[in-house]
Write a protein that holds these residues in place. Structure first.
Motif, PDB file in Angstrom:
ATOM      1  N   LEU A 188       0.828  -1.205   0.000  1.00 27.15           N
ATOM      2  CA  LEU A 188       0.000   0.000   0.000  1.00 27.15           C
ATOM      3  C   LEU A 188       0.864   1.257   0.000  1.00 27.15           C
ATOM      4  O   LEU A 188       0.629   2.188  -0.788  1.00 27.15           O
ATOM      5  N   TYR A 208      -4.068  -0.477  -8.142  1.00 31.86           N
ATOM      6  CA  TYR A 208      -4.900   0.369  -7.291  1.00 31.86           C
ATOM      7  C   TYR A 208      -5.916  -0.474  -6.523  1.00 31.86           C
ATOM      8  O   TYR A 208      -6.089  -0.302  -5.301  1.00 31.86           O
ATOM      9  N   HIS A 209      -6.593  -1.377  -7.198  1.00 33.42           N
ATOM     10  CA  HIS A 209      -7.594  -2.204  -6.518  1.00 33.42           C
ATOM     11  C   HIS A 209      -6.946  -3.097  -5.466  1.00 33.42           C
ATOM     12  O   HIS A 209      -7.530  -3.333  -4.392  1.00 33.42           O
ATOM     13  N   ARG A 230      -6.175  -0.810  -2.539  1.00 33.65           N
ATOM     14  CA  ARG A 230      -7.410  -0.466  -1.824  1.00 33.65           C
ATOM     15  C   ARG A 230      -7.907  -1.646  -0.990  1.00 33.65           C
ATOM     16  O   ARG A 230      -8.448  -1.457   0.104  1.00 33.65           O
ATOM     17  N   PHE A 274      -5.899  -1.592   2.128  1.00 38.29           N
ATOM     18  CA  PHE A 274      -6.391  -0.549   3.023  1.00 38.29           C
ATOM     19  C   PHE A 274      -7.710  -0.971   3.656  1.00 38.29           C
ATOM     20  O   PHE A 274      -7.942  -0.742   4.857  1.00 38.29           O
ATOM     21  N   ARG A 275      -8.589  -1.604   2.893  1.00 36.69           N
ATOM     22  CA  ARG A 275      -9.869  -2.075   3.433  1.00 36.69           C
ATOM     23  C   ARG A 275      -9.629  -3.062   4.585  1.00 36.69           C
ATOM     24  O   ARG A 275     -10.314  -2.995   5.617  1.00 36.69           O
ATOM     25  N   ASN A 311     -16.530  -0.455   4.014  1.00 34.60           N
ATOM     26  CA  ASN A 311     -16.937   0.321   2.830  1.00 34.60           C
ATOM     27  C   ASN A 311     -17.750   1.559   3.206  1.00 34.60           C
ATOM     28  O   ASN A 311     -17.744   2.547   2.473  1.00 34.60           O
ATOM     29  N   MET A 331     -14.825   4.274   4.107  1.00 36.18           N
ATOM     30  CA  MET A 331     -13.680   4.604   3.245  1.00 36.18           C
ATOM     31  C   MET A 331     -14.016   5.716   2.259  1.00 36.18           C
ATOM     32  O   MET A 331     -15.047   5.667   1.576  1.00 36.18           O
ATOM     33  N   ARG A 334     -13.302   8.073  -1.155  1.00 37.24           N
ATOM     34  CA  ARG A 334     -12.791   7.898  -2.512  1.00 37.24           C
ATOM     35  C   ARG A 334     -11.393   8.494  -2.619  1.00 37.24           C
ATOM     36  O   ARG A 334     -11.049   9.438  -1.904  1.00 37.24           O
ATOM     37  N   ILE A 335     -10.607   7.951  -3.530  1.00 34.50           N
ATOM     38  CA  ILE A 335      -9.269   8.497  -3.748  1.00 34.50           C
ATOM     39  C   ILE A 335      -9.298   9.689  -4.709  1.00 34.50           C
ATOM     40  O   ILE A 335      -8.379  10.498  -4.740  1.00 34.50           O
ATOM     41  N   MET A 359      -4.943   7.268   1.381  1.00 38.09           N
ATOM     42  CA  MET A 359      -6.230   6.596   1.492  1.00 38.09           C
ATOM     43  C   MET A 359      -6.751   6.855   2.892  1.00 38.09           C
ATOM     44  O   MET A 359      -5.985   6.777   3.865  1.00 38.09           O
TER      45      MET A 359
END
Length: 221
Positions: A6, A29-30, A33, A36-37, A60, A63, A65-66, A83
């Motif tokens: 990350l 990126y996914h 993320r 981070f989730r 969710n 969190m 948006r970036i 993030m």
């Protein structure tokens, strides 16, 4: 949880902050993320242990948006360099005070409280400080709070007394506040520590009295 990935992704994003790079690195990126989730899930579970009203929240719900999409962003870069998550009753955009987490290489942090309350909420918080100043000062000077957040309560202030308050009010400097927050920063080494989630949860728990004070004020009509 691969927090090193990350941090590496966010470093690359900071060096290549434009849409074409993001499009070419969408899979990374996914993955970042998702990391981070997982971090947020761990922290949120700890927060829910002492904040029962948040037990219906999922990661969710908290969190952000970036993409940069608000008026407070000053740069023309399309993406944030961090993030972030906002763990508040009702989710990240709810008007309540709560707990915040941001991961950014070299500048990760947590925060507790309420940043930029809207005008009616700000008036209620000031009124609560004015009417219950003894409780307010006990809370902001609490030894546990200051052990975890040594800088104490901080935020942007008005230059003049807020409307309706005397310039000689003994609590004037606190009534001038426009934000009511405590913050703690973390190095990359801190973020990569195996007990990072436990450390963050312990810090956030120490800020609970601030959240309770602010939300009591915000709930009053």
């Amino acid at each position: 949880m691969t927090l090193a990935f990350l941090l590496d992704f966010l470093r690359e994003l900071a060096a290549n902050n434009h849409k074409s790079w993001m499009d070419a690195n969408r899979a990374e990126y996914h993955r970042a993320r998702a990391v981070f989730r997982e971090l947020v899930e761990g922290v949120l579970q700890g927060v829910q242990d002492f904040e029962p009203e948040m037990r219906s929240l999922t990661a969710n719900d908290t969190m952000y948006r970036i993409n940069k999409n608000d008026r407070f962003q000053q740069s023309d870069e399309p993406y944030k360099r961090h993030m972030g998550a906002g763990m508040t009753r009702g989710g990240r955009h709810a008007p309540w005070a709560g707990y915040f987490l941001a991961i950014e290489p070299g500048d990760s942090w947590i925060g507790v409280g309420k940043w930029h309350p809207e005008s009616a909420g700000l008036a209620r918080i000031r009124q609560e400080i004015h009417y219950n100043s003894e409780v307010f000062h006990q809370m902001r000077q609490d030894a546990d709070l200051l052990r975890h957040f040594p800088a104490g309560l901080e935020g942007e202030r008005l230059q003049r007394p807020p409307k309706g308050y005397d310039k000689n009010d003994p609590d004037l400097e606190w009534l001038k506040l426009k934000d009511f927050t405590v913050f703690k920063s973390f190095s990359d080494a801190d973020v990569l520590h195996p007990d990072f989630v436990k450390i963050v949860v312990a810090d956030l728990r120490a800020g609970q009295p601030l959240v309770q004070f602010l939300n009591q004020a915000l709930a009053e009509e």
